[in-house]
Design an enzyme around this catalytic site. Structure first.
Site, mmCIF file in Angstrom:
data_model
loop_
_atom_site.group_PDB
_atom_site.id
_atom_site.type_symbol
_atom_site.label_atom_id
_atom_site.label_comp_id
_atom_site.label_asym_id
_atom_site.label_seq_id
_atom_site.Cartn_x
_atom_site.Cartn_y
_atom_site.Cartn_z
ATOM 1 N N ARG A 1 44.237 43.062 39.127
ATOM 2 C CA ARG A 1 43.937 44.396 39.656
ATOM 3 C C ARG A 1 43.148 44.398 40.936
ATOM 4 O O ARG A 1 43.500 45.063 41.891
ATOM 5 C CB ARG A 1 43.083 45.180 38.649
ATOM 6 C CG ARG A 1 43.814 46.132 37.793
ATOM 7 C CD ARG A 1 43.028 46.264 36.514
ATOM 8 N NE ARG A 1 42.856 44.946 35.948
ATOM 9 C CZ ARG A 1 43.766 44.363 35.185
ATOM 10 N NH1 ARG A 1 44.847 44.970 34.855
ATOM 11 N NH2 ARG A 1 43.576 43.135 34.726
ATOM 12 N N THR A 2 42.047 43.662 40.940
ATOM 13 C CA THR A 2 41.152 43.829 42.084
ATOM 14 C C THR A 2 41.850 43.370 43.360
ATOM 15 O O THR A 2 41.867 44.076 44.361
ATOM 16 C CB THR A 2 39.822 43.084 41.835
ATOM 17 O OG1 THR A 2 39.312 43.539 40.591
ATOM 18 C CG2 THR A 2 38.809 43.386 42.921
ATOM 19 N N LYS B 1 38.878 21.220 49.316
ATOM 20 C CA LYS B 1 38.538 20.034 50.127
ATOM 21 C C LYS B 1 37.030 19.931 50.330
ATOM 22 O O LYS B 1 36.559 19.053 51.047
ATOM 23 C CB LYS B 1 39.206 20.143 51.496
ATOM 24 C CG LYS B 1 40.703 20.225 51.466
ATOM 25 C CD LYS B 1 41.218 20.284 52.906
ATOM 26 C CE LYS B 1 42.688 20.634 52.958
ATOM 27 N NZ LYS B 1 43.090 21.008 54.320
ATOM 28 N N ARG C 1 36.074 37.364 46.040
ATOM 29 C CA ARG C 1 35.674 37.153 44.636
ATOM 30 C C ARG C 1 35.359 35.681 44.467
ATOM 31 O O ARG C 1 36.122 34.807 44.895
ATOM 32 C CB ARG C 1 36.792 37.556 43.692
ATOM 33 C CG ARG C 1 36.511 37.086 42.270
ATOM 34 C CD ARG C 1 37.459 37.655 41.273
ATOM 35 N NE ARG C 1 37.188 39.069 41.071
ATOM 36 C CZ ARG C 1 37.756 39.797 40.117
ATOM 37 N NH1 ARG C 1 38.630 39.243 39.300
ATOM 38 N NH2 ARG C 1 37.461 41.075 39.988
ATOM 39 N N HIS D 1 29.887 43.861 40.691
ATOM 40 C CA HIS D 1 31.292 44.150 41.009
ATOM 41 C C HIS D 1 31.341 45.588 41.536
ATOM 42 O O HIS D 1 31.817 46.499 40.863
ATOM 43 C CB HIS D 1 32.127 43.991 39.740
ATOM 44 C CG HIS D 1 33.611 43.963 39.957
ATOM 45 N ND1 HIS D 1 34.226 44.361 41.132
ATOM 46 C CD2 HIS D 1 34.613 43.580 39.116
ATOM 47 C CE1 HIS D 1 35.529 44.234 41.001
ATOM 48 N NE2 HIS D 1 35.784 43.763 39.794
HETATM 49 C C1 NCD Z 1 36.633 42.749 35.623
HETATM 50 C C2 NCD Z 1 36.020 41.582 36.377
HETATM 51 O O1 NCD Z 1 36.729 40.806 37.010
HETATM 52 O O2 NCD Z 1 34.803 41.486 36.328
HETATM 53 N N1 NCD Z 1 37.965 42.975 35.945
HETATM 54 C C3 NCD Z 1 38.273 43.706 37.040
HETATM 55 O O3 NCD Z 1 37.894 43.397 38.145
HETATM 56 N N2 NCD Z 1 38.975 44.813 36.851
HETATM 57 C C4 NCD Z 1 36.395 42.673 34.182
HETATM 58 C C5 NCD Z 1 36.849 41.461 33.437
HETATM 59 O O4 NCD Z 1 37.374 40.507 34.015
HETATM 60 O O5 NCD Z 1 36.683 41.480 32.222
#
Ligand code: NCD
Length: 307
Positions: free
Chosen positions: A51-52, A80, A101, A129
């Site tokens: 999703r993200t 590397k 991320r 997040h």
């Molecule tokens: C969340 C995350 O990555 O922290 N997911 C997301 O970004 N929608 C929650 C999760 O991974 O459980």
């Protein structure tokens, strides 16, 4: 130049403006189709995501921009031994904005310190997040018509769940918010959230084990998965993974206008029979995530809103 590393990087007024922009997009998406023509978003994902990452890409494409990036540490020069600081200096030459991320807490901050483009934290370990939180705020505001005067239940892995930490951080700034923190003892919120965020802001909260007992008090129920990848010990994960399962029977205990949110991915914590309940809002939430990321990209790139 601004970054979005933590929901508190934006004031409540700035978040209000951002949510208003996202709501405008919901109603007239076409008007935004070229506002970022010629701009590039880099998605730097050192940790798995569906999703993200894709919602960032979808957001930038909706704005007329383009996207580049990588979706795992293995396919980047991190394998590397390149540092985040060096990678971001390089990416700053390729893109106008980046979403990152990373499994380590604070990685997005390091990136921001070395970048010459805006950095968006798309999740740093068990820490924060912020764009999931913007998504959650937009969803709650759309469903309840407000972000104040409500009881929010957060259930599941409150220790490692970064979405939970960011949401608490953001919501304590609205008037008359109460929290019910529902988790096994081993997965309670970290002490900095309890002491420096909840107690320091004089927020009413309780920490409980039973979801059944909490249900009737809640206006929002935010379910989360147990974060397997952050456990040190597989046996502990197996013992705790199914500690809460929201099902039809539990939903009967809830208010008629209590909504269920979940950042997704879901594992077992919400039974699929709940998906048909009109109060299940977790798939609507996904759509709001695209609008809010569009609004954030525009804001950080200082792109004017179309008239
Ligand atoms: C969340 C995350 O990555 O922290 N997911 C997301 O970004 N929608 C929650 C999760 O991974 O459980």
């Amino acid at each position: 130049m601004r970054h979005m590393l933590n929901p508190l990087d934006f004031s409540v007024e700035e978040i209000d403006r951002l949510l208003a922009l996202a709501t405008d997009m919901e109603h007239r998406l076409d008007q935004y189709a070229h506002v970022c023509d010629g701009k590039k978003l880099a998605t730097l994902f050192y940790e798995p995501s569906t999703r993200t990452r894709l919602s960032f890409e979808s957001a930038m494409l909706n704005l007329g921009g383009s996207v580049l990036g990588f979706s795992s540490a293995d396919s980047s020069s991190a394998s590397k031994g390149e540092s985040v600081a060096d990678t971001i200096r390089v990416i700053s030459c390729y893109a106008d904005i980046a979403a990152m991320r990373h499994p380590k807490e604070g990685a997005a901050l390091v990136a921001a310190q070395h970048a010459s483009i805006p950095i968006i934290n798309a999740g740093d370990g068990g820490h924060q997040h912020p764009t999931q939180t913007l998504t959650d705020l937009l969803t709650i505001r759309a469903l309840k018509g407000r972000l104040s005067s409500m009881t929010v239940g957060l259930c599941g892995d409150l220790k490692f769940g970064r979405t939970v930490h960011s949401l608490i951080n953001a919501m304590v700034r609205y008037p008359d918010i109460r929290f019910v923190l529902i988790s096994p003892d081993e997965l309670k919120v970290p002490s900095y959230i309890r002491e420096d965020v909840l107690k320091a802001n004089h927020i009413q909260f309780e920490e409980v084990n039973s979801l059944d007992e909490a249900m009737s008090k809640l206006d929002i129920l935010y379910m989360t998965r147990v974060q397997r990848e952050r456990f040190f010990n597989e046996d502990d994960y197996i013992r705790l993974k199914d500690c809460y399962i929201l099902d039809k029977k539990k939903m009967k205990l809830a208010k008629k206008d209590m909504y269920v949110l979940h950042p997704l991915p879901r594992v077992n914590e919400i039974s699929i029979e709940v998906d048909k309940d009109p109060r299940a809002a977790y798939f609507k939430q996904v759509q709001y995530g695209v609008y809010v990321r569009m609004a954030l990209i525009m804001t950080l790139l200082e792109v004017e809103k179309p008239c």
